[in-house]
Design a protein around this motif. Structure first.
Motif, PDB file in Angstrom:
ATOM      1  N   ARG A  15     112.888  45.838  54.523  1.00 37.31           N
ATOM      2  CA  ARG A  15     111.902  44.787  54.811  1.00 37.31           C
ATOM      3  C   ARG A  15     112.580  43.528  55.359  1.00 37.31           C
ATOM      4  N   LEU A  16     113.806  43.266  54.922  1.00 39.21           N
ATOM      5  CA  LEU A  16     114.535  42.093  55.424  1.00 39.21           C
ATOM      6  C   LEU A  16     114.949  42.262  56.885  1.00 39.21           C
ATOM      7  N   TRP A  17     115.003  43.505  57.375  1.00 35.90           N
ATOM      8  CA  TRP A  17     115.312  43.712  58.788  1.00 35.90           C
ATOM      9  C   TRP A  17     114.273  43.007  59.644  1.00 35.90           C
ATOM     10  N   TRP A  18     113.042  42.999  59.188  1.00 44.22           N
ATOM     11  CA  TRP A  18     111.925  42.461  59.960  1.00 44.22           C
ATOM     12  C   TRP A  18     111.615  41.016  59.614  1.00 44.22           C
ATOM     13  N   ALA A  19     112.202  40.492  58.555  1.00 44.53           N
ATOM     14  CA  ALA A  19     111.957  39.106  58.146  1.00 44.53           C
ATOM     15  C   ALA A  19     113.276  38.479  57.694  1.00 44.53           C
ATOM     16  N   PRO A  20     114.235  38.320  58.621  1.00 48.97           N
ATOM     17  CA  PRO A  20     115.545  37.816  58.206  1.00 48.97           C
ATOM     18  C   PRO A  20     115.513  36.404  57.636  1.00 48.97           C
ATOM     19  N   ALA A  21     114.488  35.625  57.940  1.00 53.28           N
ATOM     20  CA  ALA A  21     114.407  34.274  57.376  1.00 53.28           C
ATOM     21  C   ALA A  21     114.270  34.316  55.856  1.00 53.28           C
ATOM     22  N   ARG A  22     113.746  35.425  55.323  1.00 50.77           N
ATOM     23  CA  ARG A  22     113.601  35.555  53.871  1.00 50.77           C
ATOM     24  C   ARG A  22     114.945  35.637  53.162  1.00 50.77           C
ATOM     25  N   ILE A  23     115.998  35.973  53.897  1.00 55.23           N
ATOM     26  CA  ILE A  23     117.331  36.018  53.288  1.00 55.23           C
ATOM     27  C   ILE A  23     117.704  34.635  52.764  1.00 55.23           C
ATOM     28  N   ARG A  24     117.215  33.614  53.432  1.00 57.62           N
ATOM     29  CA  ARG A  24     117.535  32.236  53.016  1.00 57.62           C
ATOM     30  C   ARG A  24     116.986  31.890  51.643  1.00 57.62           C
ATOM     31  N   GLU A  25     116.052  32.675  51.142  1.00 55.54           N
ATOM     32  CA  GLU A  25     115.483  32.436  49.822  1.00 55.54           C
ATOM     33  C   GLU A  25     116.454  32.802  48.712  1.00 55.54           C
ATOM     34  N   ALA A  37     130.512  35.141  61.919  1.00 58.51           N
ATOM     35  CA  ALA A  37     131.388  36.310  61.972  1.00 58.51           C
ATOM     36  C   ALA A  37     130.601  37.574  61.653  1.00 58.51           C
ATOM     37  N   ASN A  38     129.687  37.484  60.690  1.00 55.39           N
ATOM     38  CA  ASN A  38     128.834  38.616  60.356  1.00 55.39           C
ATOM     39  C   ASN A  38     127.976  39.000  61.560  1.00 55.39           C
ATOM     40  N   GLU A  39     127.473  38.006  62.269  1.00 54.35           N
ATOM     41  CA  GLU A  39     126.662  38.279  63.456  1.00 54.35           C
ATOM     42  C   GLU A  39     127.495  38.915  64.567  1.00 54.35           C
ATOM     43  N   ARG A  40     128.731  38.465  64.739  1.00 55.47           N
ATOM     44  CA  ARG A  40     129.601  39.072  65.755  1.00 55.47           C
ATOM     45  C   ARG A  40     129.890  40.536  65.421  1.00 55.47           C
ATOM     46  N   THR A  41     130.069  40.832  64.138  1.00 55.70           N
ATOM     47  CA  THR A  41     130.280  42.218  63.724  1.00 55.70           C
ATOM     48  C   THR A  41     129.041  43.050  64.022  1.00 55.70           C
ATOM     49  N   PHE A  42     127.868  42.493  63.743  1.00 59.57           N
ATOM     50  CA  PHE A  42     126.600  43.151  64.061  1.00 59.57           C
ATOM     51  C   PHE A  42     126.535  43.481  65.551  1.00 59.57           C
ATOM     52  N   LEU A  43     126.862  42.510  66.386  1.00 55.08           N
ATOM     53  CA  LEU A  43     126.815  42.725  67.838  1.00 55.08           C
ATOM     54  C   LEU A  43     127.853  43.750  68.290  1.00 55.08           C
ATOM     55  N   ALA A  44     129.013  43.780  67.642  1.00 54.27           N
ATOM     56  CA  ALA A  44     130.028  44.776  67.984  1.00 54.27           C
ATOM     57  C   ALA A  44     129.528  46.184  67.667  1.00 54.27           C
ATOM     58  N   TRP A  45     128.830  46.336  66.546  1.00 50.52           N
ATOM     59  CA  TRP A  45     128.280  47.644  66.216  1.00 50.52           C
ATOM     60  C   TRP A  45     127.177  48.036  67.192  1.00 50.52           C
ATOM     61  N   ARG A  95     122.918  43.334  54.454  1.00 48.79           N
ATOM     62  CA  ARG A  95     123.630  43.470  53.178  1.00 48.79           C
ATOM     63  C   ARG A  95     124.754  42.453  53.051  1.00 48.79           C
ATOM     64  N   CYS A  96     125.493  42.220  54.139  1.00 51.95           N
ATOM     65  CA  CYS A  96     126.591  41.240  54.095  1.00 51.95           C
ATOM     66  C   CYS A  96     126.057  39.824  53.938  1.00 51.95           C
ATOM     67  N   GLU A  97     125.002  39.510  54.662  1.00 52.03           N
ATOM     68  CA  GLU A  97     124.431  38.154  54.576  1.00 52.03           C
ATOM     69  C   GLU A  97     123.936  37.877  53.155  1.00 52.03           C
ATOM     70  N   ARG A  98     123.277  38.856  52.550  1.00 52.66           N
ATOM     71  CA  ARG A  98     122.800  38.689  51.176  1.00 52.66           C
ATOM     72  C   ARG A  98     123.967  38.520  50.212  1.00 52.66           C
ATOM     73  N   GLU A 104     128.698  37.367  46.135  1.00 56.91           N
ATOM     74  CA  GLU A 104     129.171  38.682  45.713  1.00 56.91           C
ATOM     75  C   GLU A 104     130.210  39.212  46.700  1.00 56.91           C
ATOM     76  N   ASP A 105     130.888  40.268  46.279  1.00 59.45           N
ATOM     77  CA  ASP A 105     131.802  40.944  47.193  1.00 59.45           C
ATOM     78  C   ASP A 105     130.998  41.546  48.341  1.00 59.45           C
ATOM     79  N   LEU A 106     131.613  41.600  49.514  1.00 60.32           N
ATOM     80  CA  LEU A 106     130.941  42.212  50.657  1.00 60.32           C
ATOM     81  C   LEU A 106     130.803  43.711  50.426  1.00 60.32           C
TER      82      LEU A 106
END
Length: 136
Positions: A15-25, A37-45, A95-98, A104-106
């Motif tokens: 569900r967070l895939w479709w509402a990433p702003a909710r991660i900020r909660e 850096a997490n976003e750059r890894t996402f783009l690399a994948w 998962r990494c952003e959360r 927590e550990d990545l």
């Protein structure tokens, strides 16, 4: 009970895939450098997934001498690998952003190893086929 909780957790993540702003909660805002850096890894994948998809189309279009079932198998493996990379990218990003927000550990993943082994096996099989002249 563990299976049900695992499915609920997976559902929340999807569900967070479709509402990433909710991660900020959750938790506190990490250093922006880590989020970027997490976003750059996402783009690399995503780029890896696109490359696999392009390779699948290339095998299908540019190896007409390869036996039809081998060409189809290689094409499908590459296309499925590309799709899995794209899905893995967004899931791992969430998962990494959360984890960063919660302190927590990545999360760890076996996906890079599985992908590397699959691509390596496919490449080795194609090399053997070419060396044996089985591309007619």
């Amino acid at each position: 009970m563990i299976l049900i909780e695992g499915l609920r957790s997976a559902g929340r993540t999807v569900r967070l895939w479709w509402a990433p702003a909710r991660i900020r909660e959750e938790g506190t805002t990490p250093d922006y450098r880590f989020s970027l850096a997490n976003e750059r890894t996402f783009l690399a994948w995503l780029r890896t997934g696109l490359a696999l998809i392009g390779g699948g189309f290339a095998v299908d279009q540019f190896l007409p001498r390869l036996h039809p079932w081998l060409r189809l198998a290689c094409t499908v493996v590459l296309l499925v690998g590309g799709a899995l990379c794209a899905l893995r990218a967004v899931n791992h990003w969430v998962r990494c952003e959360r984890a960063m927000r919660r302190g927590e550990d990545l999360p760890v993943s076996r996906f890079p190893t599985a992908l590397a082994l699959a691509v390596g096996a496919l490449a080795a099989a194609l090399v053997v086929l070419v060396l044996l002249g089985r591309t007619d």
